[in-house]
Design a protein around this motif. Structure first.
Motif, PDB file in Angstrom:
ATOM      1  N   ILE A 356      -3.668  -4.914 -12.159  1.00 26.33           N
ATOM      2  CA  ILE A 356      -3.069  -4.348 -10.952  1.00 26.33           C
ATOM      3  C   ILE A 356      -2.543  -5.452 -10.043  1.00 26.33           C
ATOM      4  O   ILE A 356      -1.463  -5.333  -9.446  1.00 26.33           O
ATOM      5  CB  ILE A 356      -4.088  -3.463 -10.209  1.00 26.33           C
ATOM      6  CG1 ILE A 356      -4.514  -2.292 -11.109  1.00 26.33           C
ATOM      7  CG2 ILE A 356      -3.504  -2.950  -8.908  1.00 26.33           C
ATOM      8  CD1 ILE A 356      -3.380  -1.417 -11.586  1.00 26.33           C
ATOM      9  N   ASP A 357      -3.282  -6.544  -9.942  1.00 26.53           N
ATOM     10  CA  ASP A 357      -2.811  -7.686  -9.140  1.00 26.53           C
ATOM     11  C   ASP A 357      -1.471  -8.190  -9.651  1.00 26.53           C
ATOM     12  O   ASP A 357      -0.554  -8.492  -8.871  1.00 26.53           O
ATOM     13  CB  ASP A 357      -3.845  -8.817  -9.168  1.00 26.53           C
ATOM     14  CG  ASP A 357      -5.078  -8.496  -8.329  1.00 26.53           C
ATOM     15  OD1 ASP A 357      -5.001  -7.562  -7.508  1.00 26.53           O
ATOM     16  OD2 ASP A 357      -6.110  -9.169  -8.519  1.00 26.53           O
ATOM     17  N   ASN A 358      -1.331  -8.274 -10.977  1.00 26.61           N
ATOM     18  CA  ASN A 358      -0.071  -8.744 -11.564  1.00 26.61           C
ATOM     19  C   ASN A 358       1.074  -7.769 -11.298  1.00 26.61           C
ATOM     20  O   ASN A 358       2.214  -8.176 -11.066  1.00 26.61           O
ATOM     21  CB  ASN A 358      -0.245  -8.949 -13.073  1.00 26.61           C
ATOM     22  CG  ASN A 358      -1.164 -10.110 -13.398  1.00 26.61           C
ATOM     23  OD1 ASN A 358      -1.300 -11.051 -12.611  1.00 26.61           O
ATOM     24  ND2 ASN A 358      -1.811 -10.066 -14.548  1.00 26.61           N
ATOM     25  N   ILE A 359       0.774  -6.470 -11.332  1.00 25.77           N
ATOM     26  CA  ILE A 359       1.798  -5.459 -11.049  1.00 25.77           C
ATOM     27  C   ILE A 359       2.271  -5.574  -9.610  1.00 25.77           C
ATOM     28  O   ILE A 359       3.478  -5.548  -9.318  1.00 25.77           O
ATOM     29  CB  ILE A 359       1.242  -4.047 -11.333  1.00 25.77           C
ATOM     30  CG1 ILE A 359       1.079  -3.840 -12.851  1.00 25.77           C
ATOM     31  CG2 ILE A 359       2.145  -2.969 -10.742  1.00 25.77           C
ATOM     32  CD1 ILE A 359       0.305  -2.590 -13.213  1.00 25.77           C
ATOM     33  N   GLU A 360       1.324  -5.729  -8.677  1.00 22.06           N
ATOM     34  CA  GLU A 360       1.689  -5.813  -7.270  1.00 22.06           C
ATOM     35  C   GLU A 360       2.445  -7.101  -6.955  1.00 22.06           C
ATOM     36  O   GLU A 360       3.320  -7.117  -6.095  1.00 22.06           O
ATOM     37  CB  GLU A 360       0.427  -5.686  -6.415  1.00 22.06           C
ATOM     38  CG  GLU A 360      -0.192  -4.292  -6.479  1.00 22.06           C
ATOM     39  CD  GLU A 360      -1.440  -4.145  -5.642  1.00 22.06           C
ATOM     40  OE1 GLU A 360      -1.739  -3.022  -5.212  1.00 22.06           O
ATOM     41  OE2 GLU A 360      -2.140  -5.174  -5.424  1.00 22.06           O
ATOM     42  N   LYS A 361       2.128  -8.167  -7.675  1.00 23.56           N
ATOM     43  CA  LYS A 361       2.892  -9.405  -7.496  1.00 23.56           C
ATOM     44  C   LYS A 361       4.320  -9.240  -7.995  1.00 23.56           C
ATOM     45  O   LYS A 361       5.284  -9.706  -7.370  1.00 23.56           O
ATOM     46  CB  LYS A 361       2.207 -10.555  -8.241  1.00 23.56           C
ATOM     47  CG  LYS A 361       0.912 -11.036  -7.611  1.00 23.56           C
ATOM     48  CD  LYS A 361       0.273 -12.127  -8.457  1.00 23.56           C
ATOM     49  CE  LYS A 361      -1.076 -12.559  -7.890  1.00 23.56           C
ATOM     50  NZ  LYS A 361      -1.742 -13.572  -8.764  1.00 23.56           N
ATOM     51  N   LEU A 362       4.470  -8.578  -9.138  1.00 28.62           N
ATOM     52  CA  LEU A 362       5.796  -8.403  -9.725  1.00 28.62           C
ATOM     53  C   LEU A 362       6.674  -7.515  -8.849  1.00 28.62           C
ATOM     54  O   LEU A 362       7.853  -7.813  -8.618  1.00 28.62           O
ATOM     55  CB  LEU A 362       5.677  -7.791 -11.121  1.00 28.62           C
ATOM     56  CG  LEU A 362       6.995  -7.526 -11.858  1.00 28.62           C
ATOM     57  CD1 LEU A 362       7.637  -8.833 -12.299  1.00 28.62           C
ATOM     58  CD2 LEU A 362       6.768  -6.621 -13.064  1.00 28.62           C
ATOM     59  N   THR A 363       6.110  -6.412  -8.376  1.00 30.09           N
ATOM     60  CA  THR A 363       6.908  -5.454  -7.609  1.00 30.09           C
ATOM     61  C   THR A 363       7.007  -5.826  -6.135  1.00 30.09           C
ATOM     62  O   THR A 363       7.836  -5.269  -5.408  1.00 30.09           O
ATOM     63  CB  THR A 363       6.306  -4.041  -7.722  1.00 30.09           C
ATOM     64  OG1 THR A 363       4.966  -4.053  -7.207  1.00 30.09           O
ATOM     65  CG2 THR A 363       6.283  -3.578  -9.171  1.00 30.09           C
TER      66      THR A 363
END
Length: 457
Positions: A356-363
């Protein structure tokens, strides 16, 4: 801006109107005019923006004049999956109904013989997945020297699936003087390198920030435990909301897809499934059922995550948090399409925090957490736990022998047998509790084992 201002032919404009569209999406308005001017294009657009029509519509007008030759397609569209290839073919049939263009679909899972026959007749548009195209090329059934227009669609997905070497080889077999259109939701370095190598002074069109999510989609994170039972229970609660008219549920594994679909059906939901182990006709049949509304919930692996244009999907559920952040963008993009609104729920177990951390960083956005569901009542406990408690509660108390008075063993055995709860004859005798060293013997006590006690006065 209306479609009439983009330079398309009257026949094509009528087909667009018949399909129910009046105004182009931003990627269509930006891409169609330069494509008609024979420019190379790099189109960066988030999923659900209508980019398929941004190359299909001008291609139809470009190919309207000319003649196809056997085994030498005039144009080539490369797609990463069978479903995407089939969808592009549907677009050509819908918009090209007033043009006499021939088309062939080269995908795995269907008869190669029929595909070879279509190539023998000559095609204007060849839509293919890289694997099947390379196979037929190796067999000598196709020549690419007459191809003047190449489309590489979903380029970042091609990268994920390991198709970039095949695409590079295919590009070397096409004429150097050609028009090339490359579309991708993101532009990682390998795709940039591919574009620099095979596109000539391309016009770059970007209608949204790379890896951004559609603002029409309301996103929620749903905290859950790792237990499959709790995740399924929470999913059923959310699916029961009146605003959920239909939904796509994504899982990371094909086994999870099958098990979840079976569970949903057992609870009365009209669900279907699609994953990579299914034959192509099965997958297309499931998609048709979902599009028609005969099935309202489609449980899917990531094979269905990219590019499928299914109108009116109200909700997307990530039953498993995606392993790759790019997949999150493509998954939730199945809803909120063509200006509509949608909702996406992502289940988050304790082990999913890093994903989830990676998703929020990407978006570049923080996804709000949904409040925890109410604690299930006692009657919502797992069914296998309740019968055990009930059996213990119904069991009568065992009679106890007098503590201080010795009793002959024959009488003791008879008393215990009378005090024992009634036994279901269908149960094996070994299930009866064993209270003493002699309880394993079920027959009469032999005389030689009888102990006669003499009690002194």
């Amino acid at each position: 801006m209306p479609f009439a201002d983009l330079g398309l032919s009257d026949e094509l404009l009528q087909a667009v109107t018949d399909a129910g569209y009046t105004e182009p999406t931003p990627i269509q308005a930006a891409a169609i005019p330069p494509v008609l001017m024979m420019r190379d294009i790099i189109g960066i657009a988030q999923t659900g923006t209508g980019k398929t029509a941004s190359f299909v519509l001008p291609m139809i007008d470009i190919l309207a004049h000319g003649r196809s030759r056997a085994r030498m397609p005039r144009s080539l569209i490369l797609e990463p999956t069978r479903e995407l290839a089939a969808q592009v073919a549907e677009n050509f049939e819908k918009y090209g109904k007033r043009h006499k263009l021939s088309m062939a679909l080269l995908i795995g899972g269907v008869s190669m013989g029929d595909q070879i026959k279509a190539l023998e007749k000559g095609v204007d548009v060849l839509i293919a997945t890289p694997g099947r195209l390379m196979d037929l090329f190796g067999r000598g059934n196709i020549l690419l020297t007459g191809c003047s227009l190449l489309v590489i669609d979903e380029a970042d997905r091609m990268l994920d699936m390991g198709f970039i070497p095949d695409i590079e080889e295919i590009c070397t077999k096409l004429p150097k003087q050609r028009q090339t259109l490359l579309f991708s939701a993101t532009m990682p370095p390998p795709i940039k390198k591919l574009a620099d190598k095979f596109l000539d002074n391309p016009k770059q069109i970007e209608v949204a920030r790379p890896a951004s999510t559609n603002t029409n989609i309301t996103q929620w994170l749903v905290p859950v435990k790792a237990s499959a039972f709790e995740k399924r229970d929470r999913l059923r609660q959310l699916l029961a909301q009146p605003e959920v008219t239909n939904a796509i549920i994504f899982c990371n594994r094909k086994t999870t897809v099958r098990e979840l679909n079976k569970s949903l059906k057992s609870h009365g939901f009209k669900s279907g499934e699609i994953h990579g182990d299914m034959e192509q006709p099965q997958r297309l049949a499931e998609l048709d059922l979902f599009k028609r509304g005969d099935v309202t919930i489609l449980v899917a692996s990531d094979v269905a995550a990219r590019g499928l244009d299914i109108k009116g999907v109200s909700h997307v559920f990530n039953f498993d948090a995606p392993w790759h952040p790019d997949d999150y963008v493509h998954r939730i993009g199945r809803t909120g399409r063509a200006g509509a609104t949608g909702t996406a729920y992502t289940f988050v177990a304790p082990d999913d925090v890093e994903n989830i951390d990676n998703i929020e960083k990407l978006t570049g956005q923080k996804i709000p957490r949904l409040e925890a569901a109410p604690t299930p009542a006692a009657d919502a406990a797992e069914p296998e736990q309740r019968p055990r408690r009930e059996r213990r509660d119904r069991r009568p108390a065992r009679a106890e022998a007098p503590a201080a008075q010795p009793v002959p063993r024959r009488e003791e055995a008879a008393r215990r047998e009378e005090a024992r709860p009634p036994r279901d004859d269908r149960r094996p005798r070994r299930d009866v509790p064993q209270d003493g060293p002699d309880e394993g013997w079920n027959g009469p006590i032999p005389d030689f084992l009888t102990v006669k006690l003499v009690i002194q006065p």
